[in-house]
Motif scaffolding. Structure first.
Motif, short mmCIF file in Angstrom:
data_model
loop_
_atom_site.label_atom_id
_atom_site.label_comp_id
_atom_site.label_asym_id
_atom_site.label_seq_id
_atom_site.Cartn_x
_atom_site.Cartn_y
_atom_site.Cartn_z
N SER A 166 46.66 40.70 40.17
CA SER A 166 46.34 41.58 39.05
C SER A 166 45.02 41.18 38.41
O SER A 166 44.49 40.11 38.66
CB SER A 166 47.47 41.54 38.01
OG SER A 166 47.45 40.32 37.30
N GLY A 167 44.53 42.09 37.59
CA GLY A 167 43.29 41.83 36.85
C GLY A 167 43.44 42.39 35.45
O GLY A 167 44.51 42.92 35.11
N PRO A 168 42.40 42.30 34.66
CA PRO A 168 42.50 42.83 33.29
C PRO A 168 42.80 44.34 33.26
O PRO A 168 43.26 44.85 32.24
CB PRO A 168 41.12 42.56 32.70
CG PRO A 168 40.55 41.46 33.53
CD PRO A 168 41.10 41.65 34.90
N PHE B 189 39.51 46.24 27.57
CA PHE B 189 40.47 46.92 28.45
C PHE B 189 41.52 45.97 29.03
O PHE B 189 42.34 46.38 29.84
CB PHE B 189 39.73 47.66 29.57
CG PHE B 189 38.98 46.76 30.53
CD1 PHE B 189 39.60 46.32 31.69
CD2 PHE B 189 37.69 46.37 30.26
CE1 PHE B 189 38.91 45.49 32.57
CE2 PHE B 189 37.00 45.55 31.13
CZ PHE B 189 37.62 45.10 32.29
N CYS B 190 41.49 44.73 28.61
CA CYS B 190 42.39 43.73 29.23
C CYS B 190 43.85 44.05 28.96
O CYS B 190 44.27 44.22 27.82
CB CYS B 190 42.06 42.34 28.70
SG CYS B 190 43.10 41.09 29.46
N LYS B 191 44.62 44.14 30.02
CA LYS B 191 46.06 44.39 29.89
C LYS B 191 46.86 43.11 30.13
O LYS B 191 48.08 43.13 30.19
CB LYS B 191 46.51 45.46 30.89
CG LYS B 191 45.81 46.77 30.75
CD LYS B 191 46.09 47.40 29.39
CE LYS B 191 45.18 48.60 29.17
NZ LYS B 191 45.15 49.03 27.77
N LEU B 192 46.16 42.01 30.34
CA LEU B 192 46.86 40.75 30.62
C LEU B 192 47.39 40.11 29.34
O LEU B 192 48.44 39.50 29.34
CB LEU B 192 45.91 39.76 31.30
CG LEU B 192 45.46 40.11 32.71
CD1 LEU B 192 44.30 39.24 33.13
CD2 LEU B 192 46.62 39.93 33.67
N GLU C 18 41.16 34.29 33.64
CA GLU C 18 40.38 35.51 33.89
C GLU C 18 39.26 35.69 32.87
O GLU C 18 38.62 36.74 32.85
CB GLU C 18 41.30 36.73 33.85
CG GLU C 18 42.50 36.66 34.79
CD GLU C 18 42.10 36.54 36.25
OE1 GLU C 18 41.14 37.21 36.66
OE2 GLU C 18 42.75 35.76 36.97
N GLY D 242 46.70 37.75 38.17
CA GLY D 242 45.34 37.22 38.14
C GLY D 242 44.67 37.35 39.50
O GLY D 242 45.34 37.60 40.51
N PHE D 243 43.34 37.23 39.51
CA PHE D 243 42.65 37.10 40.81
C PHE D 243 41.51 36.08 40.70
O PHE D 243 40.55 36.09 41.43
CB PHE D 243 42.20 38.45 41.38
CG PHE D 243 41.06 39.15 40.64
CD1 PHE D 243 41.32 39.88 39.51
CD2 PHE D 243 39.77 39.10 41.12
CE1 PHE D 243 40.30 40.52 38.83
CE2 PHE D 243 38.72 39.76 40.47
CZ PHE D 243 39.00 40.47 39.32
#
Lengths: 85, 448
Positions: free
Chosen positions: B262-264, A67-70, A82, B239-240
């Motif tokens: 932000s996060g994933p 689900f990672c949107k990064l 992360e 990021g966090f």
């Protein structure tokens, strides 16, 4: 073909070459050899990364991968703050 | 590009000499693009094959790691240590335990580390190491046995004045503890052979905060080049994790207002600013291991925007602190359209090259991670100093030294990155500053 040791991997005709034989011997001499743009070559090479279930680099076993949107889909990730397991 | 032919010719040799190592090729190419033109224009470095020498590791150690899992079955992994360059000091760089680890990926990381360490102005060479061992699903005992087996092979090559590994992906405080324990058993020496140690046995205060704090110190100096201060500026952070937590803490402390993390799963927008207990909650979210930034929105009733990146919000400063290549061309366009003043990288290489070109074209203040996130490796260097003198510094002392190092890095970026119009190209400045220090040391030391 022993691709990595062959001069073909650096030749601009590699994709369309009809001379490449399919033996296991590397090609070390060729009258048709022309050096490919190295920049183009590097970009192409890094896209041919090993995929594991569609993921590459650190994402292979990151628990956020689905689900990672990064991350951007086309890049191979080697640095991530992360990353989680 | 000017001198493209020379760059291509150099790269041709690198590719022929390191077949199949495409990740390493790309890393060398990115540096060569800036450095080869610099070498051609500076006779001092010509004809010395400096880049050819820097791109060749001084030593590559590759070894077998045999260990037994909890079922008593023998497992075999591969270990690596790339000792890339030691002209400025002992090899320094992290150990990575991850299934994606190969010689290629570690050579790439070791090559980057040489320039990054050089920029810190400390006496640090560059290296990297690790194993294709994956800690996922392994018990504590298995991890301990693996770390012992890894150290049993590598201890011959490392030392407080030779090569000082640190942690990286898959190697945290627990693994550093096991590795250090085995080193001590084998050598009967308590030395600063590893960094990232526990506070009670040689670790440094402020290490967890160092990267994030350093980013903010660096960004403050960037703003000052335009006569601006951090006070009241709106900061968008991605990021966090550790880096973003440090950056949010320090930016808030210095009077800025952090409006996103932000996060994933997406990002949160908090127009009142993330401060006080909200910052503590960032840590709590990490410990809970849910990896969802939505938790923050649920707890504090702020807006949560799923599946999006924070760069679409209006702010003054962007701090990408999450992941490589997170900030793409479209995001850069958002940032420019929203009139951001500054982008300082907290993560390693979070902006793609297309995004960086757009920032440079728009004359935005932009700094690459190798400069602005050097605080982490800088405090590792400070840990080495403390270990060598057997004297631990107070938090304030470490912080002062960190500020000084970030300030020197900033000055060096200006020295080599400022153009005739007064614009500071921090990327060029960082690349050249990192290179010059290594190259000068190599020339002084002969053919090394």
């Amino acid at each position: 073909m022993n691709y990595n040791n062959s001069i073909c991997s650096s030749c601009r005709h590699e994709a369309s070459c009809t001379f490449i034989n399919h033996s296991n011997e590397p090609i070390l001499m060729c009258e048709e050899f022309e050096l490919e743009s190295v920049a183009k070559k590097i970009i192409a090479e890094t896209r041919v990364m090993e995929h594991v279930n569609g993921y590459t680099g650190l994402c292979i076993n990151c628990e956020n991968r689905e689900f990672c949107k990064l991350r951007s889909a086309e890049s191979v990730i080697w640095h991530c703050e992360e990353y989680a397991v | 590009m000017k001198y493209q032919k020379e760059v291509d010719s150099f790269m041709y040799d690198v590719i022929q000499h390191n077949p199949g190592e495409s990740i390493f090729h790309q890393a060398v190419y990115e540096v060569a693009e800036t450095i080869i033109p610099f070498i051609i224009e500076n006779p001092k470095y010509q004809g010395k094959k400096i880049m050819e020498r820097i791109a060749e590791p001084e030593r590559v150690i590759l070894f077998k790691i045999g260990w037994k899992d909890d079922k008593g079955e023998v497992q075999v992994n591969r270990g690596f240590r790339i000792e890339m360059n030691s002209c400025l000091g002992p090899y320094k760089g992290g150990l990575r335990f991850h299934s994606s680890v190969t010689l290629d990926s570690l050579k790439f990381l070791a090559f980057e580390q040489v320039f990054k360490n050089s920029l810190t102005t400390l006496s640090l060479g560059g290296g990297k190491g690790g194993s294709d061992f994956s800690p996922i699903g392994k018990t504590d005992d298995e991890i301990m046995r693996f770390c012992y087996a890894f150290m049993s092979e590598i201890y011959k090559y490392i030392g407080a004045d030779t090569d000082i590994p640190a942690g990286d992906i898959g190697v945290g405080g627990r693994e550093i503890g096991y590795l250090f324990g085995q080193y001590k058993k084998l050598t009967n020496q308590f030395t600063g052979v590893l960094t990232g140690k526990g506070l009670e046995w040689g670790g440094s205060l402020l290490r967890p905060e160092a990267t994030g704090f350093g980013v903010v110190y660096f960004m403050k100096q960037m703003l000052e080049t335009r006569g601006l201060s951090l006070k009241g500026k709106r900061v968008a952070v991605s990021g966090f994790g550790n880096v973003s937590w440090g950056a949010v803490t320090k930016a808030t402390e210095m009077g800025a207002k952090v409006i996103t993390i932000s996060g994933p799963d997406g990002y949160i927008y908090d127009p009142d600013g993330i401060s006080g207990e909200k910052i503590d909650y960032m840590l709590e979210m990490r410990f809970k291991n849910t990896d969802k930034v939505k938790d923050f929105a649920d707890k504090y009733g702020v807006e949560y925007i799923p599946n999006k990146k924070p760069w679409e919000v209006e702010a003054d400063i962007a701090l990408p602190c999450a992941i490589q290549n997170e900030l793409l061309k479209d995001d850069a366009e958002d940032i420019i359209r929203n009139n951001y003043i500054c982008v300082a990288e907290g993560a390693n290489m979070p902006c793609t090259s297309e995004a960086v070109h757009l920032f440079q074209k728009a004359k935005l203040l932009y700094s690459p991670g190798k400069a602005s996130n050097a605080g982490g490796v800088a405090v590792s260097g400070i840990e080495m100093v403390q270990n060598a003198s057997h004297y631990p510094y107070k938090k304030e002392e470490v912080d002062e030294r960190l500020k000084g190092i970030m300030s020197t890095i900033h000055s060096n970026c200006i020295k080599y990155g400022k153009d005739d119009t007064g614009y500071i190209d921090y990327l060029k400045g960082a690349n050249i500053a990192g290179f010059v220090k290594v190259a000068d040391a190599m020339l002084d030391q002969g053919i090394v």
